[in-house]
Design an enzyme around this catalytic site. Sequence first.
Site, PDB file in Angstrom:
ATOM      1  N   SER A 128      -4.800   0.039  19.365  1.00 20.03           N
ATOM      2  CA  SER A 128      -3.536   0.762  19.302  1.00 20.03           C
ATOM      3  C   SER A 128      -3.427   1.887  20.317  1.00 20.03           C
ATOM      4  O   SER A 128      -2.334   2.369  20.593  1.00 20.03           O
ATOM      5  CB  SER A 128      -3.329   1.325  17.894  1.00 20.03           C
ATOM      6  OG  SER A 128      -3.168   0.284  16.953  1.00 20.03           O
ATOM      7  N   GLY A 336       5.553 -22.902  -7.565  1.00 13.76           N
ATOM      8  CA  GLY A 336       4.230 -23.425  -7.217  1.00 13.76           C
ATOM      9  C   GLY A 336       4.237 -24.294  -5.980  1.00 13.76           C
ATOM     10  O   GLY A 336       3.253 -24.328  -5.225  1.00 13.76           O
ATOM     11  N   GLU A 359       0.854  -5.975  19.461  1.00 10.66           N
ATOM     12  CA  GLU A 359       1.806  -5.271  20.329  1.00 10.66           C
ATOM     13  C   GLU A 359       2.243  -3.933  19.728  1.00 10.66           C
ATOM     14  O   GLU A 359       3.383  -3.499  19.859  1.00 10.66           O
ATOM     15  CB  GLU A 359       3.004  -6.164  20.656  1.00 10.66           C
ATOM     16  CG  GLU A 359       2.592  -7.370  21.483  1.00 10.66           C
ATOM     17  CD  GLU A 359       3.759  -8.139  22.050  1.00 10.66           C
ATOM     18  OE1 GLU A 359       4.747  -7.502  22.447  1.00 10.66           O
ATOM     19  OE2 GLU A 359       3.666  -9.378  22.107  1.00 10.66           O
ATOM     20  N   GLU A 363       2.221   1.141  12.048  1.00 10.84           N
ATOM     21  CA  GLU A 363       1.925   2.576  12.019  1.00 10.84           C
ATOM     22  C   GLU A 363       2.170   3.219  13.384  1.00 10.84           C
ATOM     23  O   GLU A 363       2.719   4.324  13.491  1.00 10.84           O
ATOM     24  CB  GLU A 363       0.478   2.791  11.567  1.00 10.84           C
ATOM     25  CG  GLU A 363       0.206   2.415  10.123  1.00 10.84           C
ATOM     26  CD  GLU A 363       0.190   0.906   9.866  1.00 10.84           C
ATOM     27  OE1 GLU A 363       0.434   0.498   8.717  1.00 10.84           O
ATOM     28  OE2 GLU A 363      -0.066   0.129  10.815  1.00 10.84           O
TER      29      GLU A 363
END
Length: 383
Positions: A128, A336, A359, A363
Site C-alpha cells: 500500500s 443453498g 490497486e 483503507e
Amino acid sequence: MVEEFEQAIVDQVKRFAREVLLPQAERIDREELFVTRHQAALGDLGAMGMNLPETWGGLGLSGSALYQAVEAIAAVCGSTASMLTAHFLATDSVLIGGNEDQRAEILPLAASGKYLGAFALTEPGAGSNPAEMSTRARREGDGYRITGQKCFISNAAAADFIVVYAKSNPDAGARGISAYLIRPSEHAGVEISSHEKTMGLRGGHVFTVSLDCFVPASCLLGDEGQGFRTAMKVLDNGRIEVAAQATGIAGAALEAAIDYAKTRFVGGHPIADLQGLQWMLADSATELAAARGLGLNAARLRERRERFSVEASMAKLYASEAAWRIADRALQIHGGYGYTRAFPLERYLRDLRIFRIYEGSSEIQRNIIARTILNDGYRRPTS
C-alpha cells in the site's frame, strides 16, 4: 456521453463477451486456465488498445466508453477483465511516463495484442505504500543494474514487457523512484515464479518477479525520479477500471438474482413476491446505480483531463464494497444452490474479494479521500 461510434465499439465488446468469453468462463476458473488464451482475439477486436489514443494504435475511447467496455467483459469473465486492465496499467505507464521513441516501440504492438504488458510496483514489504519499496536500480556502465523482487504481478509470465518501478535514489524517498522497461526475453536475470494459487480471478494469473538484471539506459522510462508520479497517475486510471470490473460482476449477480427470484416457487408463488426479498433487490439495484454513477463521474473527469484522483478513489472504494454486498445478497436469494458451483454466484464472490485490496486497499482509498477533502475542501460533483 458516449458517441455513436464508441457505442458501436462497446456493443461489439458486449457481443464478444457474450459469445466468446462467457462459454469458457466457468472452465477457466475451475481449471485455472491462463486467460492469455484470449489475447489474440482481444487484439483483433481492438480491446487491447481501448485505453490508448489512435496516435499509438489504440481505439481512443473516451473514459465513459472505456468504463462500459471493461464492465461488459467483467460481467462474464472477471479473470479476462483482470488480465486486460493489468495490461492497461503497463501501457498507461509507457503513455504517461515514456518518451516518443518508447511509445512508438511499445504501444502499437501492445494495442494490436502482439505485446502483453505487466505493471510491477508491489513488493512483499511494500504494497500500500510504494515509497517503501526496496527494489534498486544502480548505475552500471551505460545502463542500470536492477535488483529486487516484485509480487502479485499480473501477466508477468506471458509479458513481452514489464514496467518495473525501482529506487534509483534511495535517499530521496518517493522522489527517488524511477520506472524501467524490462523485456524478460531479452534481459537476462529476470526470474518469474509459477502463478499464485488465488481465491478468485483464477484465470488472471499473478506471479512473483525476481530481478537481478542489467538494462541499457534506453530502458529508463522518462527521466530518473519521475516513476512515483507516473505510477500514481496510472493508478488513478486503474482505480476507475477496478470500479468498472466491480460493477460489471455486481450487475451480473443482480441479474441472476432477479431471474432466480422470478422462477423459484415456494408455496405456489415466486419468491419475488416476498417483500423481504424485494427489499434486497431494491437495495442492490440502488447500490449498483450509485457505484456506476461514481465510476462514470470519475471517467468523465478523466476524459475531460480534469483532476480526478479523489473521484477515482471514491469510485474504487464504493464500487468494490457495494459489489460484494450485491453479490452476497444474490447468493442468499439463491439459497443453498447459490453456495454450489452449479451457479456462478460463488465465483462472483471469490472474484470480487480482491477488489478491496489491489490497486490500493479500501483503507488506503479512505486515507486519500480524507486527506484530500481536509486539505483542499470538498468539491461538489459537476455534470
